[in-house]
Every structure is written in C-alpha cells, then in structure tokens.
Design an enzyme around this catalytic site. Sequence first.
Site, PDB file in Angstrom:
ATOM      1  N   CYS A 348      -3.557  -8.755  -0.976  1.00  0.00           N
ATOM      2  CA  CYS A 348      -2.845  -7.514  -0.677  1.00  0.00           C
ATOM      3  C   CYS A 348      -3.665  -6.300  -1.091  1.00  0.00           C
ATOM      4  O   CYS A 348      -3.503  -5.217  -0.531  1.00  0.00           O
ATOM      5  CB  CYS A 348      -1.482  -7.489  -1.344  1.00  0.00           C
ATOM      6  SG  CYS A 348      -1.555  -7.615  -3.132  1.00  0.00           S
ATOM      7  N   HIS A 748       1.366  -6.416  -7.125  1.00  0.00           N
ATOM      8  CA  HIS A 748       1.292  -6.410  -5.663  1.00  0.00           C
ATOM      9  C   HIS A 748       0.921  -5.007  -5.190  1.00  0.00           C
ATOM     10  O   HIS A 748       1.292  -4.011  -5.808  1.00  0.00           O
ATOM     11  CB  HIS A 748       2.648  -6.822  -5.085  1.00  0.00           C
ATOM     12  CG  HIS A 748       2.707  -6.804  -3.589  1.00  0.00           C
ATOM     13  ND1 HIS A 748       1.928  -7.621  -2.804  1.00  0.00           N
ATOM     14  CD2 HIS A 748       3.449  -6.059  -2.728  1.00  0.00           C
ATOM     15  CE1 HIS A 748       2.187  -7.373  -1.525  1.00  0.00           C
ATOM     16  NE2 HIS A 748       3.100  -6.431  -1.459  1.00  0.00           N
TER      17      HIS A 748
END
Length: 930
Positions: A348, A748
Amino acid sequence: QAGLRLIMSCPSVLELFELLQVEALRLVCERPAPPLCARLCQLLGDFPQCLPRGRKLSLAFCQQLVRSIAHFQSQGSREAELRLYVSQVTQVSGLLRSVWKAEPDTLLPSLQELFAVISATDTSFEPSVALASLVQHIPLQMITVLIMSLTTDPNVKDASMTQALCRMIDWLSWPLAQHVETWVIALLKGLAAVQKFTILIDVTLLKIELVFNRLWFPLVRPGALAVLSHMLLSFQHSPEAFHLVVPHVVSLVHSFKSDGLPSSTAFLMQLTELIHCMMYHYSGFPELYEPILEAIKDMPKPSEEKIKLILSQSAWTSQSSSLPSCLSRLSGKSETGKTGLINLGNTCYMNSVIQALFMATDFRRHVLSLNLNGCNSLMRKLQHLFAFLAHTQREAYAPRIFFEASRPPWFTPRSQQDCSEYLRFLLDRLHEEEKTLKALSSAKAPESRKNDESQTQETVHKAQVFAEAPCLGREERTLIEKMFGGKLKTTICCLNCKSTSQKEEAFTDLSLAFCPPASLENVGSKCVDCSEMKDDCGVETSTSATIPAGETPLNSVEINGGCDAVTNEGTTKDLSAEPNSETNSELNKGQENRDMSQRLVGKNTPSVTDLLNYFLAPEILSGDNKYYCEKCASLQNAEKTMQIIEEPEYLILTLLRFSYDPKCHIRRKILDNVSLPLVLELPVKTATSPLPVVSGGWSVDVEVSDTGENLAKKLKPSGADEVSCPQLVPYTLSSVVVHSGVSSESGHYYSYARNVTGSGPSGLRHQSKALSLVCSQNKLLAEESPCTVIENELDAEMSKEWFLFNDSRVTFTSFQSVQKITSRFPKDTAYVLFYKKQNNTCGFNTNSANGLWVNGDPPLQKDLMDAITKDNKLYLQEQELSARTQALQAASASCSFRPNGFDDNDPPGSCGPAGGGGGGGFSTVGRLVF
C-alpha cells in the site's frame, strides 16, 4: 367474405364458422404469400367468429401465423410495391395483436415461437424482416421479465443468442417498426448484466456498419441512432468497433447538413455528441479524426464532465447483474471512472504514492507523451502503468512489473515500508536514469561501444560526475527536475565577524518538522530576534540522486537544529548531546505530548503553513552545534537561514511524523493533527539584481556532496543577502497520502487526490505580493490572507472532485473528509502532501491538441494501446467465465467472507478494506473456486 355478410342472419352460419376456424388454421399452416395472408386476416378481422377457438387451436394459429410472417418476402422493389407489401404485413400483425389482446395466454407462447424462429442457426432459411412488425404489439412492461428469462436460460446457446440478436438488429430496417430499438438495447444490456461479452463483441463487430448505414434513411433513423449510440458507447475495451464506422462519418454529416429536413439538425447534434465521446475515449488517431473534427467544427461540443458521465453509464461493466447470487460481484471500474491498484502484499505504500503521482496531471501527461519505444527503463514501466490506470476496464490493476523494478533493494519484500522513502527513491531513480540515457545517446562513437553492462556502468559513473557539476540549464533538466525540482539556499552568518556564507542545492521534497508549541506561537518573532532553537526532529530536503542500500543521497542535506545529522560518510552522528536546558525541557514536554496515541485537537492546531514557516525560520547554531568560521578561524555562534529561491511545479511536503526512540529502538509516530490548507502560498526569494559583494568577497561553493556537519564547516563566506522580499507563489492541494497506524513499520497507507491543472481558477491569477517573511508569517498566522478567498472559490468548484484511493477501491470523497480525517480517526494522519503551482507555463496546452486527448492526456503509442486492448478483451473473458461459473454454482454455493483487517498483515490484496480483483497474473480459475 361477401357470402358471410349475406348469411349472417341465418342460423346455419354457426356451423359455417366452425368449419372456417379449421380452414383458417389449415391455410395459415400452408405459409400463404403476403397478399393471400393479408386477405385472410382481413376476413378474420371482420368476422372474429372465424378465428380458431379453444386454447389449443388459438395457440397453434398464433404460432403458425408467426411462422408465416417469417416466410414473407416482398414481390417487387418499386416504391408502390413496397408500400403495398408493408401494408399487407401491417394487416397480418394487426390481427395477431387482436388475438393477443382477446386471449392473453397466447402471447408468451407466440413470443417463444418468434424467438425460436430468429435464433435458428440453420443457414438455409433466413427469417423475414417483416417479423419486426410484431414488436410494437408486445407490451413494454414485459421487457424486464422476458430479457431476464432469455439471458439466464441455460438452454439458449451462445450461437442461438448471437443469431437472434443479429436478426433483431436487422429489424431496424423495417420502416414502420416501433420499439425495435428498445428491445434491442434491452437485450444488449441484459447480456452485459450476465457478462456474456463474447456475444456482445461478435454482434457489435458484425452489425455496427449496418446500423450506421440505417442513419441514411430518415424513416428508420431514430431507432438506428439509439442502437448505434448504445453499441459504440458500451464497446469501451477497444477502438475496433468505432473505427469501422469512422470512414463513413464525414459523408453522413454532410448529408445531414444538406438534406434540409427539420429533424436532421437534431440528429446531427446527437451524432456529434456521440462522435466526440468516442474520440475522447479513443485518442491517438489524428489521421482518422481530423476530417471528422473539420466536418463537425460548427456543432456544439459536449463538456468533459458530460462525456465522462455518458461513458461511465454506458460501459458493459456498469450494467447491474440480476443474478440472485451473493457471490456475483463482477465489477468493472467504479463509478468514479478511476482504477485502483491491487495490493501485492503490504504494498500500500507504493500504491498510495503511485496514485498521487498519477493524479499529478501535468506529470502524468509528460510521462504518457514520452517516446520510449524499445526502451526497458523504469520510466517506460511507469508509462505503461499510467496508461493502464487511465484506460483499463478493470476495477483494479496489479502493478507487479513496476513494483519489482521500483522497489528499493533494502526494502524487505512483503513487509510494510515508509512511503516517503519509497517516493524519494523512485524520483531519484527516474532522474538518474534519464540522465544516464541522455549520456548514452550523446556518446555514439563506435569505439566507445562495449557490452551493454559495462557501458551502462560507465554511463552511471558519468551521471554521478554530472550531478556534482553546477545545475544544468532549464532545457537540459530531467523530467523529475522540471516537475518536482526546486532550489534551496542556505545562508550562515557568523555572529562574531558578521561574514556570511551561502550554498544552493536542489530538492525534490521538503520534510517539515513539528515545531514546539511555544515556537508555534512565536514564529514571527523568531525571524527577528532569532532567540530560539528548532525542534529535535530533523528537517530534511531531498534531492534527485540514486540511493544505494545503506547510503545517503549524494546531494541531499539534513538540516538539524539539534538532533541527528547525516555526515559525509553516510553515518549518523548525534550533534545535540547537550542543548540548553530550557530548550531540552521544552522538547521533552513536546515529545510526551506526541507520544499520546489520541491527542485532543485544540484550537491551536498547527497548519502546514506553520510548519513551513518554522522550516524557513532562522536558527541559531550554538553550543555543540557551533559554526566553523574561516574568517575567524574558530567555532562561532552563527545564524542559519534557509530560503527557497526556485519553486517546483509540484511541491512535495513530507511531515516528519516518525521519530526514533533510542530506549525502545523503534520509530514512534507523532499523532498531532495538522490543518491542511487548500491553498498554500510559498515564499520564494528570487534574485532581481546582482549580489552586492562585501569587501574581500568570497566565492560560492556549490559542491553538492557535503552534508551534515561538513555543510556548516565548508560553506565559505560570500556576499550579503539580497534586500528584496520573497514573492508568495500560490499552490493548490493536489494529493494527500495518509498513514494509518502508530509506527512506520506497521499500519496502512491510502491517499486522497483530485485533478488539478496548472492554470487553476481565475481567482488565482493575482499578482503575488512582495512581503517580508516576517509580515507574511504574521499575516498567515493571524489574519485572513489573500488566499482565503481563493480557497473558498476552490472549495466551491464542483468540477474538482476528490477521490479516495485505498488500494483496489476508489470512491468519491470531499475536501472536508480530508480535513477531518485525524479528528475522526486519531491514528490516521496526513503524511505526504502534493501541492500544484498555479499560473505555471510548464503544463501541456491541451487546446492545441485539437480535442484528441483523453482528459487532456496525450494519445497513447500504438504498442501501449494494443496492450491495453488485449488486456481489456482478456478481462471481459474473465468476467464472462466468472459469470457463467457463478450461474452454475448459484444454487449450491455458500457465502463465506473472510474478514479484512485494516493493517498490512494479510495476504496479497487485503491491505486495507478491499481485496484485489482482476489482472496481474492471478490464476483466474483458482479465484473462481470459492
């Protein structure tokens, strides 16, 4: 018929009616020619008592009459003969309508018979187009049920469905047909909803030219244009269908303009809109489109927003599936029209950066316009990735090749990494690679040609030597320098002898430290009395240089007020062992506040402007951080100031949220909320006159390999600083990369972004005010600056939509959501910001592109377009296979969903609340087995 009128009053006529019912059925079964069949239907219409009675007989009569119509053929080609033929067919279909109305039970079997006739694959018999006359008598409210029944019936083979659809399209030629286009479009949509794309592709390519040719005839033009529009707008994976009709467009447009019919102008406007949509979607063919643009130049052109809306609503993948299976999530691009990136296993950090770069409009256009044929460079792979993000039909794309080529060698695969570090490495690689390629192209002497490996190594060495030379001219700069490169000037003034030394260096991003609360309140006074020191967190400026594993960029500098500094050898040295006690106490308090996992956001929330002002504020070098003055020949207290002297097109700001904790040996995260201004005014000090040199002036050393402590010691005294004040250059927020989590080694990344071009709204076209840094900082902190009005205008612009890119998922969002993300989710904080300079002259002039660019993007090269077309066809086949498999398993499949966590500790595709789907080398068959 005359006899029946005479004996209507006789009792024996009832027996005659029974005989005529049987005789009418027999006659219909003999397939009478249109004249005879029309006379029979006229008789049965005048004397309905002669119609076959009883469900069985009436049903057989209707089915046989449908078969008879299928055998009709015109007896001549003259207008009078054709008119007579059409009237005869109309009379026959009118009788069927009467029967269906009187006995509704006969309608559905009649339609089944009709479908059986047109779906027959026997090539020896071609059903008559006259069957089109029946369509207008089928109730439109039956469309949904009938189409769903047809498209989901496992007994209907693909070949039969293809044949039936082709023959229904042929019905567009029937002059008095009504609703044919409605049924054709409904069937096309129904097939798309169940992902039977093979049929749609075959039929479209087979019949698109016939449908287009029907536009020449005013009587059937409305229906033909409706079907043509749907077929072209839904065929979005390849330009093949559109290019079949392109050669015929110009002559048809001229015909519309010259025929003088009142309806022709309206039809021409609809056709022009359709053509603009297709040329917008499939750019890159100027030799095909320029004659068309010339022919329709007088017609109004639809707006880009309208074109996007039309295309997004028309794609096959936008048709909702009617399958009742909970597993039938067979999606194409989201409603945003943007493509996600599949998480390949804790990637990510790359996905969020790539989406931010892709949404940097001018950078994307430059990348797509590069001619890189035959080159296997990283820039070529980035161009390939950008092209797929712009043109693929997939909901999400798997960037495997680019990831393997761009991953820093010291990044452990399948583990979370710092997106800022990745971004810096990526830009450095692209920059150095371009310089290497330029050096290769300039060294063409035959004797210098060695094997590829040694030649590349030699060129890389040359490029590193070039990097140490003075800055190249603007025309010789690399793309990274043109888009992201700026210049920073550092000035150090000895407080003892007042001599100054200056140094200029390039940067591609600015890393902003968090200032202590007291410093935040007194940023303005820092510029005057220079009585405070900077925070313990380093302020770093990154530049374009290759970063080998474990080494420091050659031409990057980390400017520190009192913590870690990177020395020339690439090692870290503590320069702040004993800062003054007041500062130390203040910093400790600040650190304690930052370590709170959920800090309450108060009214004194710092903004990016505050951090930028703090970065540019003067700093005292004292104590262990004293400056070595060559004039004094000793360590002296000094004042260090930094000024931006050349602004980048895209300003990248990294908020230094991660600080190293020596006790726990981890990088802790600063969770402070930071206000993100939509408009940022960057103070840029441009030299308008030659530098006034003090007596016994000093040369300016522009060597870029010195960092850290050597920077302070090697800078040589130079002339006095300019007296001029900085200009405020306006920037607008383009992208925000957000980190969710409490550590750089976990969590994330996702990003917010929007399309921002260099021109900007008219409100930004104002002259920058020449204000002193002190005045500008006070004004930005205390008053309403000129950019407040501009920010309101920008925020109100509906055309500049914000998107949320979260790996595979892309959704619409708003600037308010960006601003409030940390207050709503304390662990989610803005980390990397992209600002776009306004009023620039670096962007593409899309007006000169003659309307042939998609979203203003340059046309793709042929090999890229071919690769995308091939992958789009593969994607449609995958969707079709998936739909068929799900249809077979819908009755017995059980729904089981594995919960997705928000952290990056899941298998590929699950970093964030959406897994990947489609593309990138996943085994399609394996993924279909639930």
